[in-house]
Design an enzyme around this catalytic site. Structure first.
Site: not given
Ligand code: G6P
Length: 499
Positions: A157, A364
């Protein structure tokens, strides 16, 4: 196929309760529907764990949630130690924050091995295992060692950084070699996947052809699967939330003032200090905006036992106080700063009440807040997303106003542009983003990964080879994090977090 999904943190909350993190919140709606068994940490540790230390197996939609107590002796070194003080900073290219020890690595390996033994309970010929995130890079290798030949998929992720950055972790070769026990390794973006392929070639001397790589485990596939959200579900939340008391109170408090919103875990990767600085700058360069706009920053406490996180929490509190002290008025607060979590429904209502969404991480993997902000907007009068070009979401949401989070002046100017954007342009940008979100929902992501896993497994995957020789184990040792603190149940109380 009987699917078993594994992640460290799981979501037990429903839409009307505070949610538990980007990964867990994202997976909840799809896992519920799929009928999968979702295995994760119960949030408690035990001294004497056996492989059957499942605290609870409860139903979850069409499937089940199986919560495992993890070994007390290794938990601190695994979670706060190796996962979040070595891997997390490395994966987010913060080599300055990497803190690594042999003991913590040993704990990480022990917890991965423990999880592998626990998963034997769900092993049957029709089972496929899908492992989530950086907590379990070596779980697949442990499972193969126990003789599991079923399909094993892995999804990261977070970003995967440049090869020299990951090489800052002394155990990088052992980690990445172990990852090749998975039939399929999924990444959020092309950049992440390319960085991984470059690592395999340069550090391990392996050939990567058309997304396939052969190792002593067999052949693995590497591919990109950008995670999405439940677009229509989230939009429905946002509409329903209008009548929620928290959302009404927020709207009433505005008195015609416009609102910008940020929702993040307190994490150094999220660029919170730079964001507050950009608002500070905004009120300096455009004093006319004072009283006419404020930032609602929801900053959910996260990983507070780690020094880098508690330092950031202190720094932010100080910074917000200074900015509010400098620009505030008796009846106006420029930054509304809240250290708590909210339910998905309430967040959806807050997003819809805000004319600007500010999602400005330094780095991110994806950032689902960006996607949720877009999905929550009123189609007739949508707000504007100001998005860091270093969030994975920027690849799809390219009609957002993209910013460099290191450029404080640039961010301030872009926020001003967002506030003055005419409605036709807002609608045009929003519709383009919604089209992208609809093309890549969480349902597509889930189905796409499972299909690719089945295909990868049918090729000459690791599962078809004889059991592998036990990977090199590191020397023993105990966690460097105080055992007493790690055994304190309050330390593990599930905390609501944002992305
Ligand atoms: C990120 C990670 C997730 C993690 C979440 C919350 O989104 O990718 O794996 O669950 O942060 O962090 P926490 O440490 O509280 O689980």
């Amino acid at each position: 196929m009987d699917l078993v999904v594994v992640s460290n943190r799981v979501a037990r909350a429903k839409a009307n309760e505070p949610m538990t993190g980007g990964l867990a919140a994202a997976l909840l709606p799809v896992v519920e529907k799929s009928g999968a068994i979702w295995v994760g940490s119960s949030g408690r540790v035990r001294d004497n764990v056996s492989k059957d230390s499942f605290a609870k197996i409860e139903s979850l939609g069409a499937g089940a949630l199986a919560l495992l107590d993890l070994p007390a002796a290794h938990y601190g070194g695994y979670y706060e130690g190796f996962a979040n003080s070595a891997l997390w900073p490395a994966l987010h290219s913060r080599t300055d924050l990497i803190s690594v020890s042999q003991d913590n690595y040993q704990c990480y390996r022990e917890v991965n091995a423990f999880m592998a033994r626990a998963l034997m309970r769900f092993n049957k010929p029709s089972a496929a295992f899908w492992i989530q995130d950086y907590h379990f890079l070596t779980l697949g290798a442990e499972m193969r060692e126990l003789g599991i030949r079923n399909p094993l998929g892995f999804f990261l992720h977070t970003p995967w950084p440049a090869r020299r950055v990951i090489a800052g972790i002394p155990h990088h070769r052992d980690l990445v070699e172990s990852m090749l026990a998975y039939d399929l390794i999924g990444f959020q973006t092309e950049d992440d996947c390319e960085n991984f392929a470059t690592y395999l070639r340069a550090e391990l001397g392996l050939e990567v052809n058309g997304g396939s790589v052969s190792s002593r485990f067999g052949t693995s596939r590497i591919a990109v699967f950008p995670i999405g959200i439940d677009v229509d579900g989230f939009a429905a939340h946002a509409q329903r939330a209008a009548s929620h008391p928290d959302v009404s109170r927020l709207r009433k408090s505005l008195h015609g003032e416009r609102l910008a919103i940020g929702v993040d875990r307190v994490d150094y990767s999220k660029g919170l200090v730079n964001r507050i600085s950009a608002f500070d700058r905004l009120f300096e360069i455009q004093p006319s905006l004072k009283r006419s706009v404020s930032l609602l920053q929801i900053a959910t406490p996260s990983r507070g036992g780690i020094e880098a996180y508690s330092n950031l929490q202190d720094e932010l509190s100080k910074q917000v106080t200074e900015v509010n002290g400098r620009h505030g008025e008796v009846d106006w607060t420029p930054i509304r700063y809240l250290n708590k979590g909210f339910s998905q429904t309430v967040l959806a209502g807050f997003y819809r009440a805000a004319q600007v969404g500010v999602v400005t991480p330094l780095h991110d993997g994806m950032n689902l807040v960006a996607k949720e902000y877009v999905a929550a907007q009123n189609p007739i009068d949508p707000g504007v997303l100001v998005l860091s070009k270093f969030a994975g979401a920027a690849n799809e949401l390219d009609t957002a106003l993209l910013v460099n989070p290191h450029d404080i002046d640039g961010m301030a100017r872009t926020i001003a542009t967002a506030l003055s954007m005419p409605s036709t342009e807002r609608r045009m940008r929003w519709e383009a983003m919604m089209a992208k979100l609809r093309a890549g929902t969480i349902h597509n992501w889930f189905a796409g990964f499972i299909e690719a896993l089945e295909t990868a497994h049918l090729a000459v995957g690791p599962s078809l080879l004889p059991p592998v020789v036990r990977p090199l184990r590191v020397a023993g040792g105990s966690s460097s994090v105080s055992d007493r603190r790690m055994r304190d149940p309050a330390h593990f109380a599930p905390r609501p977090v944002a992305n």
